[in-house]
Design an enzyme around this catalytic site. Structure first.
Site, PDB file in Angstrom:
ATOM      1  N   GLU A   1      -4.705  93.800  -4.074  1.00 21.00           N
ATOM      2  CA  GLU A   1      -4.023  92.523  -4.267  1.00 21.00           C
ATOM      3  C   GLU A   1      -2.525  92.796  -4.398  1.00 21.00           C
ATOM      4  O   GLU A   1      -2.107  93.588  -5.243  1.00 21.00           O
ATOM      5  CB  GLU A   1      -4.555  91.825  -5.526  1.00 21.00           C
ATOM      6  CG  GLU A   1      -3.760  90.629  -6.001  1.00 21.00           C
ATOM      7  CD  GLU A   1      -3.614  89.558  -4.929  1.00 21.00           C
ATOM      8  OE1 GLU A   1      -2.458  89.161  -4.647  1.00 21.00           O
ATOM      9  OE2 GLU A   1      -4.634  89.107  -4.375  1.00 21.00           O
TER      10      GLU A   1
ATOM     11  N   ASP B   1       0.139  96.199  -0.994  1.00 18.75           N
ATOM     12  CA  ASP B   1      -0.014  95.441   0.246  1.00 18.75           C
ATOM     13  C   ASP B   1      -1.291  95.899   0.953  1.00 18.75           C
ATOM     14  O   ASP B   1      -1.563  97.107   1.036  1.00 18.75           O
ATOM     15  CB  ASP B   1       1.200  95.683   1.145  1.00 18.75           C
ATOM     16  CG  ASP B   1       1.050  95.042   2.506  1.00 18.75           C
ATOM     17  OD1 ASP B   1       1.299  93.829   2.623  1.00 18.75           O
ATOM     18  OD2 ASP B   1       0.644  95.757   3.450  1.00 18.75           O
TER      19      ASP B   1
ATOM     20  N   ASP C   1      -9.419  88.470   2.896  1.00 17.94           N
ATOM     21  CA  ASP C   1      -9.261  87.104   2.390  1.00 17.94           C
ATOM     22  C   ASP C   1      -7.861  86.959   1.796  1.00 17.94           C
ATOM     23  O   ASP C   1      -7.694  86.527   0.664  1.00 17.94           O
ATOM     24  CB  ASP C   1     -10.335  86.798   1.341  1.00 17.94           C
ATOM     25  CG  ASP C   1     -10.351  85.333   0.930  1.00 17.94           C
ATOM     26  OD1 ASP C   1      -9.866  84.491   1.709  1.00 17.94           O
ATOM     27  OD2 ASP C   1     -10.830  85.031  -0.177  1.00 17.94           O
TER      28      ASP C   1
END
Length: 296
Positions: free
Chosen positions: A130, A157, A178
Site C-alpha cells: 500500500e 509503490d 486493486d
C-alpha cells in the site's frame, strides 16, 4: 348507561393522529441514522482518507464524503459479509487457483479481501503493498486490519515492490491488483511492461486478478494489454470488471465448478454464492482486435 358515539369518534381520531406523529418520528429517526456521518479524516500526502458511516455501513473514501463510488465498505452488523460485487468476484479467483500458498495484494483499502483470505486460506501468507501509510492507519483503526505473520503489509509503490520481488527471485501464487487513486488506476500499473513484471513473479500456475472498470475509455486498450501479456483471460462483469488471468492455461468449466463447490462452505460467510459467481466467468473477447497496447 348510554354511550356517546362521538366519544369513540374523537378517540379514534386522536389515536390516528398519535400514530401518524409516531410514524413521522420513526421516519425522521431512521433518515437521520441513514445520512452519511463523517467519523474520521486522516491526513495524507496523496488525498485525505475519510471514514464514513451510512446505511448501516462503514466506508472509506478519498477527499469527499459523496462522489462516484466508495473505496471500501463493510456492514456494521455483519462485518465479514462482502458489500461489493467486485470483492466477491476477485475472491472467486480461487475457482481458478483454489490453494494459493502466498498472495500479493496491491492496494489495501479497508482490507476486505486480505481479511477474508486469511480465514478462507488458513495456511496462506497474504502480503499487501500500500503506497499510502494513511490508508494503513485507517484500515487498522477503523476496519479491523491487523498485521501478523500471515498478514503482512509493506508501505511502497506497487510497481516498485513487484520489480524488487522479481530482482530477488520471489514469486506468488496469486497477485491481486486493486489500486485506485481518486480518479482511476495509476497509469504505471496499466502498461505492458508492468504486466510483464507481474507475469515474472507468478508461480508456474499462478493467477493474476485485477479490479478495473466495466465502462471506461481505456477498456479496449486495457483489454488488449492484458491479452498481450497473458493471452486469454476470464472477464467478469458486475458493476466493476474483474480480469482473471493465469501464467499457465486457464482451467476448463468443469474444473471451475469443481473448485467452486469445494469452496462453497468456506465462502458462504462472506456472502459469496458460488453458483452466481460461476455465471460471471466469461472468456469472450469483447474488444477490437486492433486496439493499441498501453506501454510505458
Amino acid at each position: 348507561m348510554k354511550l356517546d358515539p362521538r366519544r369513540f369518534r374523537w378517540a379514534a381520531l386522536l389515536g390516528l393522529a398519535l400514530a401518524a406523529c409516531s410514524a413521522v418520528l420513526v421516519t425522521y429517526s431512521l433518515s437521520g441514522s441513514l445520512a452519511p456521518r463523517l467519523v474520521h479524516t486522516e491526513p495524507s500526502e496523496f488525498a485525505p482518507v475519510l471514514v464514513i458511516d451510512e446505511y448501516g455501513q462503514r466506508c472509506m473514501n478519498f477527499e469527499k464524503i459523496k462522489d462516484r463510488g466508495r473505496q471500501t465498505c463493510f456492514d456494521l452488523s455483519a462485518p465479514e459479509k462482502m458489500v461489493f460485487d467486485y470483492t466477491r468476484m476477485m475472491t472467486s479467483a480461487l475457482f481458478v487457483k483454489p490453494d494459493p500458498r502466498n498472495v500479493l495484494m496491491v492496494g489495501l483499502g479497508g482490507a476486505t479481501i486480505p481479511l477474508a483470505l486469511e480465514k478462507i486460506l488458513p495456511d496462506a501468507v497474504i502480503d499487501t503493498v500500500e503506497i499510502d501509510p494513511a490508508v494503513l492507519r485507517v484500515a487498522e483503526r477503523y476496519f479491523g486490519y491487523k498485521q501478523g505473520p500471515r498478514q503482512r503489509v509493506f508501505v511502497d509503490d506497487g510497481r516498485a515492490f513487484i520489480e524488487q520481488a522479481r530482482r530477488e527471485g520471489r514469486t506468488y501464487d496469486m497477485v491481486m491488483l486493486d489500486a485506485f487513486d481518486v480518479d482511476y488506476i495509476p497509469p504505471h500499473l496499466l502498461t505492458r511492461e508492468f504486466f510483464q513484471q507481474v507475469h515474472a513473479i507468478l508461480s508456474p500456475d499462478g493467477v493474476l486478478v485485477a479490479n478495473t472498470f466495466t465502462r471506461s475509455t481505456m477498456y479496449e486498450r486495457e483489454s488488449a494489454t492484458y491479452a498481450a501479456v497473458f493471452g486469454d483471460f476470464f472477464n467478469l462483469r458486475a458493476g466493476n470488471r474483474v480480469i482473471i488471468a493465469s501464467r499457465g492455461p486457464l482451467p476448463d468449466d468443469d474444473a471451475l465448478k469443481r473448485h467452486a463447490h469445494a469452496l462453497a462452505k468456506a465462502l458462504e460467510p462472506f456472502g459469496i454464492d458460488v453458483e452466481r459467481e460461476l455465471q460471471r466467468f466469461s472468456r469472450h473477447r469483447d474488444w477490437s482486435a486492433d486496439a493499441a497496447v498501453l506501454t510505458d
